[in-house]
Motif scaffolding. Structure first.
Motif, PDB file in Angstrom:
ATOM      1  N   LEU A 140       0.839  -1.194   0.000  1.00  0.00           N
ATOM      2  CA  LEU A 140       0.000   0.000   0.000  1.00  0.00           C
ATOM      3  C   LEU A 140       0.872   1.242   0.000  1.00  0.00           C
ATOM      4  O   LEU A 140       1.937   1.280   0.630  1.00  0.00           O
ATOM      5  N   THR A 141       0.432   2.268  -0.698  1.00  0.00           N
ATOM      6  CA  THR A 141       1.096   3.561  -0.596  1.00  0.00           C
ATOM      7  C   THR A 141       0.521   4.292   0.612  1.00  0.00           C
ATOM      8  O   THR A 141      -0.681   4.218   0.874  1.00  0.00           O
ATOM      9  N   THR A 142       1.365   4.958   1.357  1.00  0.00           N
ATOM     10  CA  THR A 142       0.903   5.687   2.541  1.00  0.00           C
ATOM     11  C   THR A 142       0.786   7.183   2.276  1.00  0.00           C
ATOM     12  O   THR A 142       0.334   7.932   3.128  1.00  0.00           O
ATOM     13  N   ALA A 143       1.178   7.595   1.066  1.00  0.00           N
ATOM     14  CA  ALA A 143       1.005   8.984   0.629  1.00  0.00           C
ATOM     15  C   ALA A 143       1.131   8.991  -0.882  1.00  0.00           C
ATOM     16  O   ALA A 143       1.749   8.105  -1.477  1.00  0.00           O
ATOM     17  N   TYR A 144       0.509   9.971  -1.517  1.00  0.00           N
ATOM     18  CA  TYR A 144       0.644  10.099  -2.967  1.00  0.00           C
ATOM     19  C   TYR A 144       0.829  11.574  -3.329  1.00  0.00           C
ATOM     20  O   TYR A 144       0.512  12.475  -2.538  1.00  0.00           O
ATOM     21  N   ASP A 145       1.378  11.813  -4.514  1.00  0.00           N
ATOM     22  CA  ASP A 145       1.717  13.173  -4.930  1.00  0.00           C
ATOM     23  C   ASP A 145       0.486  14.061  -4.979  1.00  0.00           C
ATOM     24  O   ASP A 145      -0.557  13.668  -5.500  1.00  0.00           O
ATOM     25  N   ASP A 146       0.626  15.256  -4.454  1.00  0.00           N
ATOM     26  CA  ASP A 146      -0.443  16.252  -4.531  1.00  0.00           C
ATOM     27  C   ASP A 146      -0.392  16.890  -5.915  1.00  0.00           C
ATOM     28  O   ASP A 146       0.623  17.489  -6.282  1.00  0.00           O
ATOM     29  N   PRO A 147      -1.459  16.775  -6.717  1.00  0.00           N
ATOM     30  CA  PRO A 147      -1.403  17.299  -8.088  1.00  0.00           C
ATOM     31  C   PRO A 147      -1.413  18.824  -8.158  1.00  0.00           C
ATOM     32  O   PRO A 147      -1.126  19.388  -9.211  1.00  0.00           O
ATOM     33  N   PHE A 148      -1.734  19.489  -7.048  1.00  0.00           N
ATOM     34  CA  PHE A 148      -1.892  20.944  -7.070  1.00  0.00           C
ATOM     35  C   PHE A 148      -0.798  21.686  -6.324  1.00  0.00           C
ATOM     36  O   PHE A 148      -0.794  22.908  -6.285  1.00  0.00           O
ATOM     37  N   GLU A 149       0.123  20.936  -5.729  1.00  0.00           N
ATOM     38  CA  GLU A 149       1.223  21.584  -5.003  1.00  0.00           C
ATOM     39  C   GLU A 149       2.493  20.793  -5.265  1.00  0.00           C
ATOM     40  O   GLU A 149       2.675  19.691  -4.737  1.00  0.00           O
ATOM     41  N   GLU A 150       3.352  21.339  -6.096  1.00  0.00           N
ATOM     42  CA  GLU A 150       4.552  20.625  -6.521  1.00  0.00           C
ATOM     43  C   GLU A 150       5.416  20.245  -5.325  1.00  0.00           C
ATOM     44  O   GLU A 150       5.689  21.058  -4.444  1.00  0.00           O
ATOM     45  N   GLY A 151       5.833  18.988  -5.306  1.00  0.00           N
ATOM     46  CA  GLY A 151       6.692  18.504  -4.243  1.00  0.00           C
ATOM     47  C   GLY A 151       5.963  18.091  -2.979  1.00  0.00           C
ATOM     48  O   GLY A 151       6.569  17.523  -2.063  1.00  0.00           O
ATOM     49  N   ALA A 152       4.650  18.351  -2.902  1.00  0.00           N
ATOM     50  CA  ALA A 152       3.884  18.006  -1.706  1.00  0.00           C
ATOM     51  C   ALA A 152       3.258  16.625  -1.865  1.00  0.00           C
ATOM     52  O   ALA A 152       3.046  16.140  -2.972  1.00  0.00           O
ATOM     53  N   ALA A 153       2.957  16.001  -0.753  1.00  0.00           N
ATOM     54  CA  ALA A 153       2.325  14.686  -0.758  1.00  0.00           C
ATOM     55  C   ALA A 153       1.091  14.701   0.124  1.00  0.00           C
ATOM     56  O   ALA A 153       1.026  15.421   1.121  1.00  0.00           O
ATOM     57  N   ARG A 154       0.102  13.909  -0.271  1.00  0.00           N
ATOM     58  CA  ARG A 154      -1.117  13.772   0.513  1.00  0.00           C
ATOM     59  C   ARG A 154      -1.053  12.458   1.283  1.00  0.00           C
ATOM     60  O   ARG A 154      -0.982  11.383   0.680  1.00  0.00           O
ATOM     61  N   PRO A 155      -1.089  12.501   2.600  1.00  0.00           N
ATOM     62  CA  PRO A 155      -1.048  11.249   3.363  1.00  0.00           C
ATOM     63  C   PRO A 155      -2.366  10.478   3.229  1.00  0.00           C
ATOM     64  O   PRO A 155      -3.445  11.071   3.150  1.00  0.00           O
ATOM     65  N   VAL A 156      -2.255   9.170   3.193  1.00  0.00           N
ATOM     66  CA  VAL A 156      -3.443   8.317   3.153  1.00  0.00           C
ATOM     67  C   VAL A 156      -3.978   8.178   4.574  1.00  0.00           C
ATOM     68  O   VAL A 156      -3.218   7.910   5.506  1.00  0.00           O
ATOM     69  N   PRO A 157      -5.285   8.347   4.786  1.00  0.00           N
ATOM     70  CA  PRO A 157      -5.838   8.225   6.147  1.00  0.00           C
ATOM     71  C   PRO A 157      -5.576   6.846   6.759  1.00  0.00           C
ATOM     72  O   PRO A 157      -5.583   5.824   6.069  1.00  0.00           O
ATOM     73  N   ASP A 158      -5.353   6.832   8.073  1.00  0.00           N
ATOM     74  CA  ASP A 158      -5.142   5.570   8.791  1.00  0.00           C
ATOM     75  C   ASP A 158      -6.301   4.601   8.551  1.00  0.00           C
ATOM     76  O   ASP A 158      -6.094   3.399   8.377  1.00  0.00           O
ATOM     77  N   ALA A 159      -7.529   5.137   8.545  1.00  0.00           N
ATOM     78  CA  ALA A 159      -8.705   4.273   8.399  1.00  0.00           C
ATOM     79  C   ALA A 159      -8.677   3.526   7.079  1.00  0.00           C
ATOM     80  O   ALA A 159      -9.096   2.355   7.008  1.00  0.00           O
TER      81      ALA A 159
END
Length: 609
Positions: free
Chosen positions: A14-33
């Motif tokens: 599983l990926t625990t974060a993926y690239d934020d398409p609207f903020e270069e270099g930022a990542a979106r964390p995947v919720p624990d749930a």
């Protein structure tokens, strides 16, 4: 997120974060749930520590895992035609293109020099809810949609009185077609059929066929009682096919179950006849079938357990620049743990069901061989995560079946393509899927030499307009009309389309396929541009190129507008051209003639004396 949950999730793919398409270099964390839900579905304790073999981390193609390619294809690249089967119009069909139309079209296309004839997925949908019409949202991919049966070829079928209205309609009226066809077929079944042949077919199909037929019988009964066609809207006691209540209903509905088995037998025979006609017409490949990426959560496959689905999750795509909220395709996700436990039997059986008749198989969203983006049911796609699948084993199984059935495999690799995926596809002889209107970069349309050899190249696909409507920008206007974009975005898209038209004309001119002065500002697509675009594709290095039948004889209206359901007549437009007039249609004759000249079919070897 606790470190042990992150480590466990990553260990199991599983990926625990993926690239934020609207903020270069930022990542979106995947919720624990989300991570806990997926891990539980895989049979893992979310509070445990990583142990045992983890998910594959590399796209390794096992030695010898190569899909089949026709002998001589690299020396004489091929071409073919694809269409939506339901859109075919004929004087004998019942308001929807059917397998008899497919048989006739195969002869027409074979005579025109085509090496294959491709169609939309023909998987089983919901006969009790015929307006659930998307071929990419099937109930069960192992079985066929009986609405494609040609009833006039079935002994004992009497035509209904409303046939003239069904045949004259501009769009497929699925509920009306289902009432007419299934009603007439049921009456023929009741008058008597070849019971010995039916018993043999039922025995060959075994438990999977019986369960699918039982699902369809119960689905019809439930709709008649005011429930939904899908099992999630049934009483609790009917949601388990092994329950005593289901066993009792199976006995009560036994004749209806046999009827649905008979429908599958007739559909399979008629599809097989079409496949035979394609080969007899000289096609090197034959029928090209399409495989949907998954099955709906409330259909036959998930009810019977054949889908090996992860509970509480659906398949989609993460947010990106084209879909800010992400996409939820509302399809069930197979469990990689269950696939491994069963030695990939569900995957093998599903692929084998396609290759029984197919000379080529297009796999929708082929990246599913490596990973799927999973979304908790009821949640936003932004809360999803990618889950890796056992790629080496799946590609090995796919290659084995491709070789056994001598079928070409085409992987639809559009959208987000993981790094290295296309390289791995090439190693496995899985053809890439290249669409002219997408093959652009900052300098314009890419030259034909940039197209890979291991690919199928075409103008567009079912989610895009035909080239004439693309030229007019009709799709831009449609998206504005349905509220998929605002006025500002629509205006920018329309301006960009004018730039694209000029860039396309320039690329065709530079490639030598378009000569003379052709105005990019013309309101309607010049026929010279349509010809040049097909000639351009024919001259790419790609082993296969495809001509979209709708570009030649209609319909012009877009097959499917992604992001819409009932706002647009998705999967309904019918061709304005009767199949009997296709061969003589000026545009069909002209385009197939130039394709034949650019990619001549090699002479058949001399027959033994």
């Amino acid at each position: 997120m606790a470190p042990d949950l992150r480590a466990l999730a990553e260990h199991h793919g599983l990926t625990t974060a993926y690239d934020d398409p609207f903020e270069e270099g930022a990542a979106r964390p995947v919720p624990d749930a989300t991570l806990r839900l997926v891990l539980q579905g895989l049979g893992m304790d979310p509070g445990g520590a990583p142990s045992g073999p983890g998910a594959a981390r590399r796209m390794t193609v096992p030695r010898g895992a190569e899909c089949w390619l026709p002998p001589g294809l690299k020396d004489a690249p091929g071409w073919g035609i694809f269409c939506q089967l339901y859109e075919l119009r004929s004087a004998r069909n019942w308001g929807i293109g059917d397998f008899a139309d497919l048989t006739k079209l195969a002869g027409i296309c074979g005579a025109a020099g085509a090496d294959f004839l491709g169609i939309n997925p023909v998987h089983a949908l919901f006969l009790a809810a015929p307006d659930r019409r998307s071929p990419f949202s099937p109930s069960n991919r192992r079985f066929l949609n009986p609405l494609y049966i040609a009833p006039d070829l079935v002994e004992g079928v009497a035509p209904p009185g409303d046939l003239p209205a069904l045949r004259a309609a501009e769009s497929v009226d699925y509920p009306a077609v289902a009432r007419a066809k299934i009603g007439a077929l049921r009456r023929a079944f009741d008058r008597g059929v070849d019971r010995a042949a039916l018993d043999r077919f039922a025995a060959e199909g075994g438990a999977p066929l019986r369960l699918h037929a039982l699902f369809e019988a119960i689905s019809r009964d439930m709709v008649d009682r005011g429930h939904g066609a899908g099992w999630r809207d049934w009483p609790e006691e009917l949601r388990d096919p092994g329950s005593a209540e289901v066993r009792g209903l199976a006995e009560a509905l036994s004749d209806e179950v046999r009827f649905h088995i008979w429908l599958q037998m007739i559909a399979r025979r008629q599809l097989s006849d079409a496949a035979g006609a394609a080969r007899e017409a000289g096609m090197r490949i034959g029928l090209y079938l399409d495989l949907a990426v998954g099955e709906v959560p409330d259909g036959s496959s998930t009810w019977s357990g054949a889908a090996a689905a992860l509970p509480g999750l659906t398949v989609g795509a993460p947010p990106d620049m084209f879909a800010a909220r992400g996409q939820n395709w509302e399809l069930a996700a197979p469990s990689p743990a269950e696939l491994v436990r069963t030695d990939f039997a569900p995957f093998r059986e599903m692929i084998r069901a396609q290759l029984t008749e197919a000379g080529a198989l297009r796999i929708d969203h082929a990246m599913a061989l490596w990973q799927l983006f999973l979304i908790p049911e009821g949640a936003s796609p932004a809360e999803g995560t990618h889950l890796r699948y056992p790629f080496p084993d799946m590609i090995a199984a796919l290659a084995e079946l491709s070789q056994r059935h001598e079928a070409v495999v085409i992987g639809e690799d559009l959208g987000f393509v993981p790094k290295g995926f296309r390289r791995a596809m090439g190693q496995a002889n899985v053809l890439s899927y290249r669409i002219l209107v997408f093959e652009q970069d900052e300098s314009g349309f890419r030259p034909r030499r940039s197209y890979p050899e291991l690919a199928l190249a075409c103008l567009s696909t079912h989610d895009l307009p035909v080239l004439g409507e693309w030229w007019r920008g009709t799709d831009v206007e449609v998206r504005r009309r349905y509220g998929l974009v605002d006025a500002e975005q629509s205006g920018a898209a329309a301006a960009h389309r004018r730039t694209e038209r000029a860039a396309l004309v320039e690329r065709l001119r530079r490639s030598g396929t378009l000569r003379g002065r052709v105005p990019a500002a013309a309101a309607e697509l010049p026929e010279e541009v349509l010809d040049a675009a097909h000639r351009f594709l024919a001259r790419t290095p790609s082993l296969l190129t495809a001509v979209r039948l709708a570009d030649l004889v209609g319909p012009d209206i877009q097959t499917n507008v992604p992001g819409t359901t009932d706002e647009h007549p998705n999967w309904q437009p019918r061709s304005p051209t009767d199949i009997s007039r296709i061969a003589a249609h000026p545009r069909f004759a002209r385009i197939t003639g130039l394709m034949r000249a650019e990619r001549p079919r090699p002479a058949a070897p001399d027959a033994p004396t």
